[in-house]
Write an enzyme that holds these catalytic residues in place. Structure first.
Site, PDB file in Angstrom:
ATOM      1  N   HIS A 170     -43.214  -5.259  15.785  1.00 45.31           N
ATOM      2  CA  HIS A 170     -43.634  -4.286  15.556  1.00 45.31           C
ATOM      3  C   HIS A 170     -43.526  -3.107  16.715  1.00 45.31           C
ATOM      4  CE1 HIS A 170     -47.338  -1.553  14.524  1.00 45.31           C
ATOM      5  NE2 HIS A 170     -47.547  -1.646  15.934  1.00 45.31           N
ATOM      6  N   ILE A 198     -22.146  10.313  -5.640  1.00 48.74           N
ATOM      7  CA  ILE A 198     -21.142  11.077  -4.801  1.00 48.74           C
ATOM      8  C   ILE A 198     -21.476  12.519  -4.816  1.00 48.74           C
ATOM      9  CG2 ILE A 198     -18.529  11.968  -4.761  1.00 48.74           C
ATOM     10  CD1 ILE A 198     -17.911   9.287  -5.730  1.00 48.74           C
ATOM     11  N   ARG A 218     -15.309   8.192 -11.689  1.00 53.66           N
ATOM     12  CA  ARG A 218     -14.007   7.734 -11.361  1.00 53.66           C
ATOM     13  C   ARG A 218     -13.540   6.889 -12.474  1.00 53.66           C
ATOM     14  NH1 ARG A 218     -12.801   9.206  -6.306  1.00 53.66           N
ATOM     15  NH2 ARG A 218     -11.582   7.410  -5.943  1.00 53.66           N
ATOM     16  N   ALA A 245     -17.703  -0.223  -2.128  1.00 55.81           N
ATOM     17  CA  ALA A 245     -16.687  -1.089  -1.205  1.00 55.81           C
ATOM     18  C   ALA A 245     -17.021  -2.610  -0.955  1.00 55.81           C
ATOM     19  CB  ALA A 245     -16.754  -0.035  -0.137  1.00 55.81           C
ATOM     20  N   GLY A 276      -7.820   2.606   1.964  1.00 55.97           N
ATOM     21  CA  GLY A 276      -8.036   3.122   0.744  1.00 55.97           C
ATOM     22  C   GLY A 276      -9.286   4.210   0.669  1.00 55.97           C
ATOM     23  N   CYS A 323     -12.432   3.971   0.542  1.00 54.36           N
ATOM     24  CA  CYS A 323     -13.574   4.134   1.338  1.00 54.36           C
ATOM     25  C   CYS A 323     -13.482   4.567   2.833  1.00 54.36           C
ATOM     26  CB  CYS A 323     -13.819   2.424   1.149  1.00 54.36           C
ATOM     27  SG  CYS A 323     -15.316   2.018   2.245  1.00 54.36           S
ATOM     28  N   GLU A 350       1.026  -1.191   0.005  1.00 48.25           N
ATOM     29  CA  GLU A 350       0.208  -0.168   0.123  1.00 48.25           C
ATOM     30  C   GLU A 350       0.916   1.091   0.044  1.00 48.25           C
ATOM     31  OE1 GLU A 350      -3.296   1.037  -0.177  1.00 48.25           O
ATOM     32  OE2 GLU A 350      -2.230   2.725  -0.302  1.00 48.25           O
ATOM     33  N   LYS A 351       0.628   2.195  -0.932  1.00 52.46           N
ATOM     34  CA  LYS A 351       1.525   3.422  -1.102  1.00 52.46           C
ATOM     35  C   LYS A 351       0.865   4.398  -0.172  1.00 52.46           C
ATOM     36  CE  LYS A 351      -0.982   5.338  -5.044  1.00 52.46           C
ATOM     37  NZ  LYS A 351      -0.676   5.861  -6.424  1.00 52.46           N
TER      38      LYS A 351
END
Ligand code: FAD
Length: 460
Positions: free
Chosen positions: A436, A178, A263, A311, A38, A40, A32-33
């Site tokens: 209910h 979005i 995107r 996601a 991420g 999300c 992961e950079k």
């Protein structure tokens, strides 16, 4: 081989895939950079929903007087709101880092690039060798001619979520999920919001019936959001009182312009040529039924792969792939049946097919609806707007789709999703005794209505 699986990208596709691989005993690295979680967790689902819930308080406080409870006008402390949102995100990111660690996933903080079959080259010069590579690199916001994220007047969704200011006039370009969620957030914060949508209808990429979209459009109008469909945003001009967005018919004043037109999958500069994989025109990686792209052991999941950019779709693919790697049968997904939610006010949630799509697919359908206004719980919550809709095959009553517009629709759709994914019928919902008074009774009532045996609405 260093690893059995190397996953590139630590969003909800990649980190979930890596954890499940490790749980199943596969030697796994996650490259992961940026931040795990991420888009999300860091710039998408979680910060938007934190702000949806916070800003809904403003609306509820303003209208609580009808219930006999009055508040003084609320004050917004923007830095504090931003800090609270960051706190929610940080808690979740830290939780995922712990889960990766506890499950034995090696987290490699670097940018990864394919370097031929079974090789991932890292930005620090190291090369990882592996039996299989999973690409889960996600997607990024796209620009359109005349609007660049380099221009400080133009916001991406990341900029909007940074909460640096509440613009007096916000123009949102793009009436998709979005754009509308952020339009609703800023409208509640006090911005005068105009939404410009090129297509004849908002939310056109989501399979929804006209009635569903019309209900939301009416509500947005009542909230003071100016939604202009069939309107092309062309350029930014300097007007006498600030920037103007030039459209094909008008010029709309804007202190900030949020560009939310879609995107693009992150597939550039991934070294795809070294394994003979070519993305399509949009940048999506082509995959087969086992999520493999190309002939080597390279796979793609989440936003970089075909299907809805969601996601939970990314995570489901990650789990399915991990289980197949460990010797299980590959689970396949029908993209059309994946549930999704739109966190506007009212919320919209859907699963499976709309009535129109079900008919296009050749089904003769039974349709049932039930209004929120007829639910005791909804009235008690002062949430009378919206409806539940179910669509079933007329021959065997199998549930094909459901849509809910109204309070907590995002929480309510999962019951329908389980029924659709399990191939169950209207009777499965109608015959289950629902507590209910609750909102899920609305789905039961809609199913009963489709079967012509509704009690709390008139059967047609
Ligand atoms: P991502 O989450 O984008 O993660 C990809 C990761 O890969 C990133 O961390 C990135 O840094 C890393 N990466 C990329 N390239 C490399 C490389 N070469 N080397 C190493 N690392 C790399 N979806 C929903 O289901 N519900 C919602 O409510 C929702 N709300 C959203 C709101 C907004 C504002 C946005 C923008 C999106 C929203 N989404 C929502 C969509 C959701 O965020 C995405 O569908 C999801 O994050 C995709 O997951 P992914 O794992 O495919 O990619």
């Amino acid at each position: 081989m260093d690893y059995q699986v190397v996953v590139v990208g630590g969003g909800p596709g990649g980190y979930v895939c890596a954890i499940r691989c490790a749980q199943l005993g596969l030697r796994t690295a996650l490259v992961e950079k940026g931040k795990v979680g991420g888009t999300c967790l860091n710039w998408g689902c979680i910060p938007t929903k934190a702000l949806v819930s916070a800003t809904k308080l403003l609306e509820r406080a303003a209208t609580a007087e009808e219930m006999g409870i009055a508040f003084a006008p609320p004050a917004i402390d923007l830095p504090k709101l931003a800090a609270w949102k960051v706190g929610v995100v940080s808690t979740l990111v830290a939780g995922i880092e712990t889960l990766l660690d506890r499950n034995g996933v090696e987290l490699v903080r670097a940018e990864g690039r394919l370097d031929g079959p079974g090789r991932v080259a890292l930005s620090d010069g190291t090369v990882l060798s592996t039996e299989r590579i999973v690409l889960a690199t996600g997607s990024s916001a796209i620009e359109i001619p005349g609007f660049s994220f380099e221009d400080p007047r133009v916001w991406s969704s990341d900029d909007a979520l940074a909460l640096t200011e509440i613009p007096e006039k916000l123009v949102v370009i793009g009436g998709g999920v979005i754009g509308l969620e952020l339009a609703s957030i800023y409208s509640r914060l006090g911005s005068a919001v105009t939404v410009l949508e090129l297509l004849p209808e908002i939310l056109s990429v989501v399979d929804l019936d006209r009635r569903t979209v019309a209900t939301l459009k009416r509500a947005l109008k009542l909230q003071g959001i100016d939604v202009r469909t069939g309107t092309a945003a062309q350029s930014i001009e300097d007007g006498p009182d600030g920037p103007l967005v030039r459209t094909d018919g008008d010029a709309v004043p804007a202190d900030r312009i949020l560009l939310a037109v879609g995107r693009r999958p992150n597939s550039a500069d991934l070294g795809l040529e070294t394994v003979g994989v070519e993305p399509d025109r949009r940048g999506t990686l082509p995959v087969d039924g086992t999520l493999r792209c190309g002939s080597d052991e390279v796979y793609a999941i989440g936003d970089v792969a075909p299907g809805p950019m969601l996601a939970h779709k990314a995570s489901a693919e990650g789990v399915a792939l991990a289980e197949a790697f460990a010797g299980g049968e590959m689970r396949t997904f029908d993209h059309a049946s994946i549930a999704q939610a739109i966190f506007t006010d009212p919320e919209i949630a859907s699963a499976g097919l709309s009535e129109a799509s079900a008919k296009e697919h050749g089904h003769e359908v039974l349709v049932g609806r039930f209004p929120y206004a007829a639910l005791g719980k909804a009235l008690g919550m002062r949430e009378p707007d919206g409806f539940f809709q179910v669509v079933a095959d007329a021959s065997d009553h199998r549930l094909l789709g459901a849509a809910i517009v109204g309070a907590d629709a995002s929480e309510l759709i999962s019951e329908a999703a389980v029924v659709i994914e399990s191939g169950l019928t209207l009777e499965a919902i109608a015959d289950a005794i629902h507590p209910h008074p609750t909102l899920p009774e609305g789905l039961k009532e809609a199913a009963e209505s489709a079967l012509g045996r509704a009690i709390h609405s008139v059967n047609r």
